[in-house]
Design a protein around this motif. Structure first.
Motif, PDB file in Angstrom:
ATOM      1  N   HIS A   4       5.832 -11.156  -1.224  1.00  0.00           N
ATOM      2  CA  HIS A   4       4.440  -9.691  -0.633  1.00  0.00           C
ATOM      3  C   HIS A   4       3.203  -9.876  -1.368  1.00  0.00           C
ATOM      4  O   HIS A   4       3.675 -10.238  -2.987  1.00  0.00           O
ATOM      5  CB  HIS A   4       5.647  -8.639  -0.347  1.00  0.00           C
ATOM      6  N   VAL A   6       0.682  -7.478  -2.843  1.00  0.00           N
ATOM      7  CA  VAL A   6       0.420  -5.378  -3.184  1.00  0.00           C
ATOM      8  C   VAL A   6      -0.653  -5.144  -4.393  1.00  0.00           C
ATOM      9  O   VAL A   6      -0.447  -5.593  -5.327  1.00  0.00           O
ATOM     10  CB  VAL A   6       2.260  -5.167  -3.776  1.00  0.00           C
ATOM     11  N   ALA A  28      -0.180   8.765   2.272  1.00  0.00           N
ATOM     12  CA  ALA A  28       1.099   7.707   1.196  1.00  0.00           C
ATOM     13  C   ALA A  28       2.246   8.623   0.812  1.00  0.00           C
ATOM     14  O   ALA A  28       2.612   9.828   0.551  1.00  0.00           O
ATOM     15  CB  ALA A  28       0.402   7.104  -0.138  1.00  0.00           C
ATOM     16  N   THR A  31       7.528   6.211  -3.006  1.00  0.00           N
ATOM     17  CA  THR A  31       9.096   5.753  -2.933  1.00  0.00           C
ATOM     18  C   THR A  31       9.690   5.196  -4.451  1.00  0.00           C
ATOM     19  O   THR A  31      10.441   5.174  -3.962  1.00  0.00           O
ATOM     20  CB  THR A  31       8.873   4.452  -1.658  1.00  0.00           C
ATOM     21  N   GLU A  59       5.077   3.153  -6.645  1.00  0.00           N
ATOM     22  CA  GLU A  59       5.678   2.130  -5.299  1.00  0.00           C
ATOM     23  C   GLU A  59       5.153   3.589  -4.235  1.00  0.00           C
ATOM     24  O   GLU A  59       5.686   4.563  -3.845  1.00  0.00           O
ATOM     25  CB  GLU A  59       6.486   1.705  -5.074  1.00  0.00           C
ATOM     26  N   LYS A  61       3.962   4.584  -0.059  1.00  0.00           N
ATOM     27  CA  LYS A  61       3.744   3.406   1.155  1.00  0.00           C
ATOM     28  C   LYS A  61       3.174   3.888   2.354  1.00  0.00           C
ATOM     29  O   LYS A  61       2.947   5.177   2.269  1.00  0.00           O
ATOM     30  CB  LYS A  61       5.553   3.702   2.034  1.00  0.00           C
ATOM     31  N   GLU A  64       2.363   0.867   6.943  1.00  0.00           N
ATOM     32  CA  GLU A  64       3.503  -0.621   6.857  1.00  0.00           C
ATOM     33  C   GLU A  64       2.937  -1.326   4.752  1.00  0.00           C
ATOM     34  O   GLU A  64       3.575  -1.936   5.065  1.00  0.00           O
ATOM     35  CB  GLU A  64       3.714  -1.775   7.670  1.00  0.00           C
ATOM     36  N   GLN A  66       1.972  -1.279   1.218  1.00  0.00           N
ATOM     37  CA  GLN A  66       2.798  -0.833  -0.207  1.00  0.00           C
ATOM     38  C   GLN A  66       1.225  -0.928  -0.941  1.00  0.00           C
ATOM     39  O   GLN A  66       0.893  -2.067  -0.799  1.00  0.00           O
ATOM     40  CB  GLN A  66       3.762  -1.253  -0.942  1.00  0.00           C
ATOM     41  N   MET A  68       0.828  -0.125  -5.211  1.00  0.00           N
ATOM     42  CA  MET A  68       1.060   0.766  -6.805  1.00  0.00           C
ATOM     43  C   MET A  68       0.209   0.953  -7.696  1.00  0.00           C
ATOM     44  O   MET A  68      -0.704  -0.031  -7.471  1.00  0.00           O
ATOM     45  CB  MET A  68       1.878  -0.671  -7.494  1.00  0.00           C
ATOM     46  N   THR A  89       5.230 -10.545  -5.452  1.00  0.00           N
ATOM     47  CA  THR A  89       6.260  -9.816  -5.474  1.00  0.00           C
ATOM     48  C   THR A  89       6.796 -10.635  -4.592  1.00  0.00           C
ATOM     49  O   THR A  89       6.792 -10.441  -3.511  1.00  0.00           O
ATOM     50  CB  THR A  89       6.722  -8.318  -4.780  1.00  0.00           C
ATOM     51  N   SER A 138      11.171  -8.511  -8.432  1.00  0.00           N
ATOM     52  CA  SER A 138      11.963  -7.749  -7.153  1.00  0.00           C
ATOM     53  C   SER A 138      13.854  -7.712  -7.417  1.00  0.00           C
ATOM     54  O   SER A 138      13.858  -8.244  -6.967  1.00  0.00           O
ATOM     55  CB  SER A 138      11.686  -7.024  -5.915  1.00  0.00           C
ATOM     56  N   SER A 142      13.992  -7.383   0.169  1.00  0.00           N
ATOM     57  CA  SER A 142      13.461  -7.189   1.945  1.00  0.00           C
ATOM     58  C   SER A 142      13.140  -7.879   2.870  1.00  0.00           C
ATOM     59  O   SER A 142      14.095  -8.899   2.565  1.00  0.00           O
ATOM     60  CB  SER A 142      12.192  -6.845   1.400  1.00  0.00           C
TER      61      SER A 142
END
Length: 142
Positions: A4, A6, A28, A31, A59, A61, A64, A66, A68, A89, A138, A142
């Motif tokens: 990913h 991000v 947002a 998470t 983090e 969300k 869909e 993400q 940071m 990630t 990570s 996922s």
């Protein structure tokens, strides 16, 4: 393998404010969020008092996607061009290492790749085009 890209926003003491803003403005969902004071070494006095309430990592969300958001340490303002970086990630430390090594060719190492309490392999590099990447392994699949 899942990789990913991000967006990662780094601020100088305003991350909590930004997170609250993105919750309100973008809907947002937070998470994960951890202050420097809640991290390793804080209870042993290794984290300066002025740093404890700053956000070490969060983090969010948004749909869909993400995002940071974190604070820099006091006195270590993000350099121009580093307020928004790309966090790559992956769940695989070998892949994070491969990408880190490829990106550093002709670029500049900002944080040497190493194991940290939050990642088996984490490092920050500015590539030869001046783009800053965080290579992050990570702990979550996922």
């Amino acid at each position: 393998m899942s990789i990913h890209f991000v967006p990662f926003i780094q601020l100088d003491g305003r991350a909590k404010e930004a997170i609250d803003f993105y919750v309100e403005a973008l809907g947002a969902e937070v998470t994960f969020s951890q202050t420097f004071g809640a991290g390793p070494g804080a209870s042993e006095g290794h984290v300066p008092e002025a740093t404890k309430e700053r956000i070490a990592h969060s983090e969010l969300k948004i749909g869909e996607a993400q995002l940071m958001v974190a604070d820099s340490e006091p006195g270590k303002k993000p350099r121009e061009g580093d307020l928004l970086t790309v966090c790559i990630t992956t769940p695989d430390a070998e892949e994070a290492t491969r990408m880190y090594n490829a990106l550093r060719e002709g670029g500049e190492v900002i944080t040497p790749l190493a194991a940290f309490h939050f990642s088996a392999a984490y490092g920050v590099v500015k590539d030869k085009f001046g783009v800053t990447f965080q290579c992050f392994t990570s702990r979550r699949r996922s």
